[in-house]
Write a protein that holds these residues in place. Sequence first.
Motif, short mmCIF file in Angstrom:
data_model
loop_
_atom_site.label_atom_id
_atom_site.label_comp_id
_atom_site.label_asym_id
_atom_site.label_seq_id
_atom_site.Cartn_x
_atom_site.Cartn_y
_atom_site.Cartn_z
N UNK A 1 0.84 -1.20 0.00
CA UNK A 1 0.00 0.00 0.00
C UNK A 1 0.88 1.25 0.00
N UNK A 2 0.42 2.26 -0.67
CA UNK A 2 1.23 3.48 -0.81
C UNK A 2 0.36 4.72 -0.64
N UNK A 71 5.13 3.64 2.24
CA UNK A 71 4.75 2.32 1.73
C UNK A 71 4.73 1.33 2.89
N UNK A 72 3.71 0.54 2.97
CA UNK A 72 3.66 -0.53 3.96
C UNK A 72 3.01 -1.74 3.32
N UNK A 73 3.37 -2.90 3.83
CA UNK A 73 2.85 -4.11 3.21
C UNK A 73 1.38 -4.31 3.54
N UNK A 74 0.67 -4.90 2.59
CA UNK A 74 -0.75 -5.16 2.81
C UNK A 74 -0.98 -6.15 3.96
N UNK A 76 0.17 -5.73 6.83
CA UNK A 76 -0.02 -4.88 8.01
C UNK A 76 -1.34 -4.14 7.86
#
Lengths: 170, 480
Positions: A1-2, A71-74, A76
């Motif tokens: 996700x961004x 940006x974080x991973x989906x 999380x």
Amino acid sequence: NTETFLVSLPADYPIFKYVGDVGAHDYHVLSLNNTNNDKITINPIVSARTVTHYIELQSLKKFESYMVKTCWSAVSPISIHNMDTMIVPPLQDFMGTTSEHPRFFIAFDITQDSYPTIDMLESLINVSVTNVKLGIPVDLYSTIIYILFTCGFVFALERYLNLVARITTI
Amino acid sequence: MVFIVKLTWFFLLIKALQYSLVYFSPSQFDTSTELLLKQLTNDTDHQLIDTYWNSNFYNKLLSWDSVFFLKAIVHEKSPNDIIKFEHEYAFSNIWSKLIYVIDLYIHGPLSITGKDMDINYVYRVIKVGLVVGNIIFYLSSILLYYLTILTFSNHSTDLKSKKIAEKTAFLFIISSVSGFIISIYSEPLSFMFAFIGLITRELSLNNRDTDKNGNTTELFDLKLYCWPLYVIATSLSFIIAMWNRTNCIFLGIYFLFDVFQLLYSRKFYKMIFFPLLSGILLFTAFIYKEYYVAYYQFCPERGEWCTTSIIDKVPFLTKQSFYNFIQTKYWNIGFLNYWTLNNIPNFLFALPNIIILITATIYFTKKYPTRHITPTIWITRCFLLVLIFFAHVQIINRVFSFIPIHLWFISDKLYRNEYLMFTKKTDVCHEKLEVERDGIKNMNRFTSDSDDKIIKFYLYWLLFWVPLQTIFFASFLPPA
């Protein structure tokens, strides 16, 4: 996700050399000293309650724009919102630190965003700042060139090998 | 046999080109892949994440939905260590279970321990997932070939149906879903089972009746001895396709169509014991997965969705399905919710498929009407309405892969054009050929040149879109 947003220094922001000594501090710093992009990974503990995070941006140039990207991973289940900038005036205390110069911060809120909610959810977030030239972040230039090259290659292949005509006569 | 060899080489060539594009893609816009791998594996020193092949190839395949599938597979291995959040239930657990089981079968239980176990396991299942996805995709193109022969052989010559089937199978490999089937995506499992179900349904149909004089008339009937094929094989295939991807519930329209056809011809017993029974099985499976299982997994603690029961005595029957609920809550699905200015590019990404699908339905309804493809047309119309008005419209590029109507339209039209060109060039005066040619001319009278233009535009779009979508995916850029 961004999540992204564009930032630039205000016109009346003073020019000074960063000495980088405000004492021990809890916030992160992104510096564009001798580079046009920088990235850090933060590891906030996220709960159901919204928490605001601050990151200082250093060595930005006036009359330039920058893209801030989180940006974080989906995997999380968090959401980042209310992304904004903030200027801390000289000699004003901020999170137990002071500086002779004004400081330019980005701030954003992080909240947990799925069920079940976890008391102390550890998450990893990449925060980066990139110089924007001609309306395009410089870290996207290589991808854009690659896309254009591929399109040109496909165009040339079609022109010399008539790919569509071959497909239709299979 | 020659066709299978050609198709295999074509498939391998396309995949080699796509994976070359992935390998050479310079960077990822969304930088979260490294975070995903760190979170799933605790590989803090990055030793294995940053190896040459991992950083230049495998990591680039972990974009968009593949993240959820990877987490689900790892979750299968250690369900007590990894929390599964409710929004993750939007992604097929059948697909992740399948990869988990295949990996277990191939590699056996893990013999390594500690941190290395996690990271090695993750890359191992990525590789297994890629191979399985591609094999299913390849097998599906062959299944589609047989499905097309069965579909078209009822109202055309064997040669024609074979030619159309060959074109359809080749087109399927370079269809718009292809840009996503470079990674661990669940679509292949759904379209494979949809095609299997459609083949078994086709085999159960009796579309022709021959009288004493050898004249054939078109009818709709089901062969009595094909009951297991229709009720068990078709239903089970559709159920697996639907459990894997909920949008495959639209396959139920085939049963609905068959119910009305048998009702119309007053074959009541067949209607009850064939399509009605199959439809009930599919619907029950849908209720079981989307309402019953979800309700007893999360309720009543969850609140919100759990409190929307319609009937007190059957609490799991809520106002909307669990899938619908999480889609609305986490992806903002809803009527016209996606119709915003910033989504114009996404509508443009979807436009070629919207145009070709609408054209295909018109082609098979008005220009070349056939009762045989009617349920497929209705599924296309219903699904198109849902995608355009309720969903994230750009997903049309991959989720429509289980309905091959646009590929049939292109193949059929191309075959007609070829046939006309051939008959114009030759002076063959064979009576049978003349009859067929006249037939095609008559049909062709209704076919305007706009169809050819649309097909030409669509094929040019595919030529550029498949490599571009592959690069977008490897660069973690939209559309998802």
